[in-house]
Design a protein around this motif. Structure first.
Motif, PDB file in Angstrom:
ATOM      1  N   ARG A  26      -8.257  17.816 -34.829  1.00  0.00           N
ATOM      2  CA  ARG A  26      -9.263  18.847 -35.101  1.00  0.00           C
ATOM      3  C   ARG A  26     -10.621  18.158 -35.256  1.00  0.00           C
ATOM      4  O   ARG A  26     -10.891  17.518 -36.258  1.00  0.00           O
ATOM      5  CB  ARG A  26      -8.892  19.602 -36.376  1.00  0.00           C
ATOM      6  CG  ARG A  26      -7.488  20.211 -36.367  1.00  0.00           C
ATOM      7  CD  ARG A  26      -7.085  20.691 -37.754  1.00  0.00           C
ATOM      8  NE  ARG A  26      -7.072  19.596 -38.710  1.00  0.00           N
ATOM      9  CZ  ARG A  26      -6.966  19.755 -40.032  1.00  0.00           C
ATOM     10  NH1 ARG A  26      -6.857  20.977 -40.545  1.00  0.00           N
ATOM     11  NH2 ARG A  26      -6.977  18.719 -40.843  1.00  0.00           N
ATOM     12  N   GLY A  82     -14.763  18.430 -35.314  1.00  0.00           N
ATOM     13  CA  GLY A  82     -15.928  19.295 -35.482  1.00  0.00           C
ATOM     14  C   GLY A  82     -17.137  18.621 -34.861  1.00  0.00           C
ATOM     15  O   GLY A  82     -17.209  17.393 -34.784  1.00  0.00           O
ATOM     16  N   THR A 108     -14.317  22.580 -33.225  1.00  0.00           N
ATOM     17  CA  THR A 108     -15.045  23.536 -34.054  1.00  0.00           C
ATOM     18  C   THR A 108     -16.521  23.162 -34.035  1.00  0.00           C
ATOM     19  O   THR A 108     -16.857  21.991 -34.230  1.00  0.00           O
ATOM     20  CB  THR A 108     -14.523  23.526 -35.501  1.00  0.00           C
ATOM     21  OG1 THR A 108     -13.127  23.834 -35.496  1.00  0.00           O
ATOM     22  CG2 THR A 108     -15.268  24.539 -36.355  1.00  0.00           C
ATOM     23  N   GLN A 114     -10.224  21.431 -43.006  1.00  0.00           N
ATOM     24  CA  GLN A 114     -10.175  22.300 -41.835  1.00  0.00           C
ATOM     25  C   GLN A 114     -10.380  21.512 -40.545  1.00  0.00           C
ATOM     26  O   GLN A 114     -10.033  21.990 -39.464  1.00  0.00           O
ATOM     27  CB  GLN A 114     -11.245  23.386 -41.943  1.00  0.00           C
ATOM     28  CG  GLN A 114     -11.019  24.330 -43.102  1.00  0.00           C
ATOM     29  CD  GLN A 114     -12.144  25.327 -43.265  1.00  0.00           C
ATOM     30  OE1 GLN A 114     -12.986  25.494 -42.379  1.00  0.00           O
ATOM     31  NE2 GLN A 114     -12.206  25.988 -44.408  1.00  0.00           N
ATOM     32  N   ILE A 115     -10.962  20.323 -40.631  1.00  0.00           N
ATOM     33  CA  ILE A 115     -11.132  19.427 -39.486  1.00  0.00           C
ATOM     34  C   ILE A 115     -10.778  18.012 -39.934  1.00  0.00           C
ATOM     35  O   ILE A 115     -10.739  17.712 -41.123  1.00  0.00           O
ATOM     36  CB  ILE A 115     -12.563  19.465 -38.906  1.00  0.00           C
ATOM     37  CG1 ILE A 115     -13.601  19.132 -39.991  1.00  0.00           C
ATOM     38  CG2 ILE A 115     -12.857  20.804 -38.266  1.00  0.00           C
ATOM     39  CD1 ILE A 115     -15.026  19.040 -39.474  1.00  0.00           C
ATOM     40  N   ALA A 126     -15.823  14.636 -37.694  1.00  0.00           N
ATOM     41  CA  ALA A 126     -16.951  15.405 -37.166  1.00  0.00           C
ATOM     42  C   ALA A 126     -17.946  14.473 -36.494  1.00  0.00           C
ATOM     43  O   ALA A 126     -18.179  13.347 -36.942  1.00  0.00           O
ATOM     44  CB  ALA A 126     -17.634  16.190 -38.280  1.00  0.00           C
ATOM     45  N   SER A 181      -5.451  11.281 -34.675  1.00  0.00           N
ATOM     46  CA  SER A 181      -6.838  11.483 -35.087  1.00  0.00           C
ATOM     47  C   SER A 181      -7.575  10.147 -35.193  1.00  0.00           C
ATOM     48  O   SER A 181      -8.733  10.028 -34.788  1.00  0.00           O
ATOM     49  CB  SER A 181      -6.906  12.221 -36.427  1.00  0.00           C
ATOM     50  OG  SER A 181      -6.374  13.521 -36.312  1.00  0.00           O
TER      51      SER A 181
END
Length: 298
Positions: A93, A95, A124, A139-140, A143, A281
């Protein structure tokens, strides 16, 4: 219900008797018998009618019909878990703030997914401030954004400094100028992003230092990637990060300005505790760092 018991059951049905199943599975026949007894006890039903030949009961036929798909799902799960543990699969995930979300992340993910084709990605888009909150709320995972205010739980890994250019309508007098300085822009209508934007803050810093107060009212545009279209419509001029306005769209021209300051820092924002991040990740984190270690990448 143990998977090995289901495998034993299916092998017996496939080969027709307990003896051949025992040989195929490299078990003793008493072990096979014991496993089927245990399975029947767990399910609370009889699976075989025993005699000279074995015959499936109604419950046995039902289990047989469903067991193959169950075993396939189990095998698929094992493969997926292995790939996840090895760092070859899983959900990442990421961002990103604009203009990087539109102009950098697609190339990053294209390179990453060629190396990790089993990876799933979710992108995102938000402001740096929004991305900070998303990281803190899990949530992520990481980024790509401008440097935020320091936070005890987060760390920022700088990659580069943004560079600015002047974007003007193609028929604007400045479009033909070879040498432009900030003071030459004092009579222009400027297009700005909102006040909290890192680009706006740096541009206003430059204007204050070299121009002072602008003589025309400015126009605020919420998205940095949209500004070039407002310039195209001759609503004003803008100082914008090169990545957001290059190559120029029809009806616009990009020009160097001699005394522009360096733009805000762009980098990777993560939680300080990398132990909370999956291997996939961390692989993306390393991929982005390697891409931007080259001076030709911007």
């Amino acid at each position: 219900m143990e998977i090995r018991l289901i495998k034993t059951f299916q092998t017996i049905v496939k080969l027709g008797n307990f003896q051949r199943a025992a040989a195929a599975l490299q078990y003793s026949q008493p072990t096979i018998t014991s496993q089927i007894k245990k399975l029947e006890e767990e399910l609370g039903v009889k699976l075989f009618e025993r005699g000279k030949t074995i015959t499936l009961t109604t419950a046995g036929r039902l289990l047989h019909e469903r067991a193959d798909s169950l075993l396939r799902e189990y095998d698929d799960l094992n493969v997926a878990l292995y790939d996840f543990i090895q760092g070859d699969a899983g959900l990442v995930r990421i961002g990103a703030s604009e203009p990087s979300a539109s102009n950098r992340v697609p190339d990053i993910l294209a390179s990453f997914t060629r190396k990790k084709p089993k990876a799933q990605t979710k992108v995102t888009i938000g402001t740096t401030r929004e991305l900070v909150n998303m990281l803190l709320e899990d949530q992520i995972d990481l980024a790509l954004c401008n440097q935020p205010e320091p936070h005890l739980e987060l760390e920022f890994h700088p990659l580069l400094h943004e560079t600015f250019k002047l974007i003007v309508p193609a028929d604007h007098p400045l479009a033909a100028r070879e040498h432009i300085r900030l003071k030459d822009l004092q009579d222009e209508v400027f297009l700005f992003t909102p006040g909290s934007c890192a680009f706006r803050i740096r541009i206003e810093e430059m204007i204050t230092k070299h121009i002072g107060k602008l003589r025309q009212s400015s126009i605020e545009v919420a998205g940095i990637t949209a500004i070039k279209y407002y310039v195209q419509s001759r609503l004003g001029i803008a100082l914008a990060p090169v990545v957001a306005v290059s190559p120029p769209i029809p009806g616009t021209v990009l020009r160097e300005v001699a005394d522009l300051m360096e733009g805000p820092s762009l980098g990777l924002l993560t939680r300080r505790n990398h132990a909370t991040m999956s291997k996939i990740s961390l692989s993306l984190l390393d991929e982005i760092r390697q891409m931007y270690a080259s001076p030709s990448v911007s």
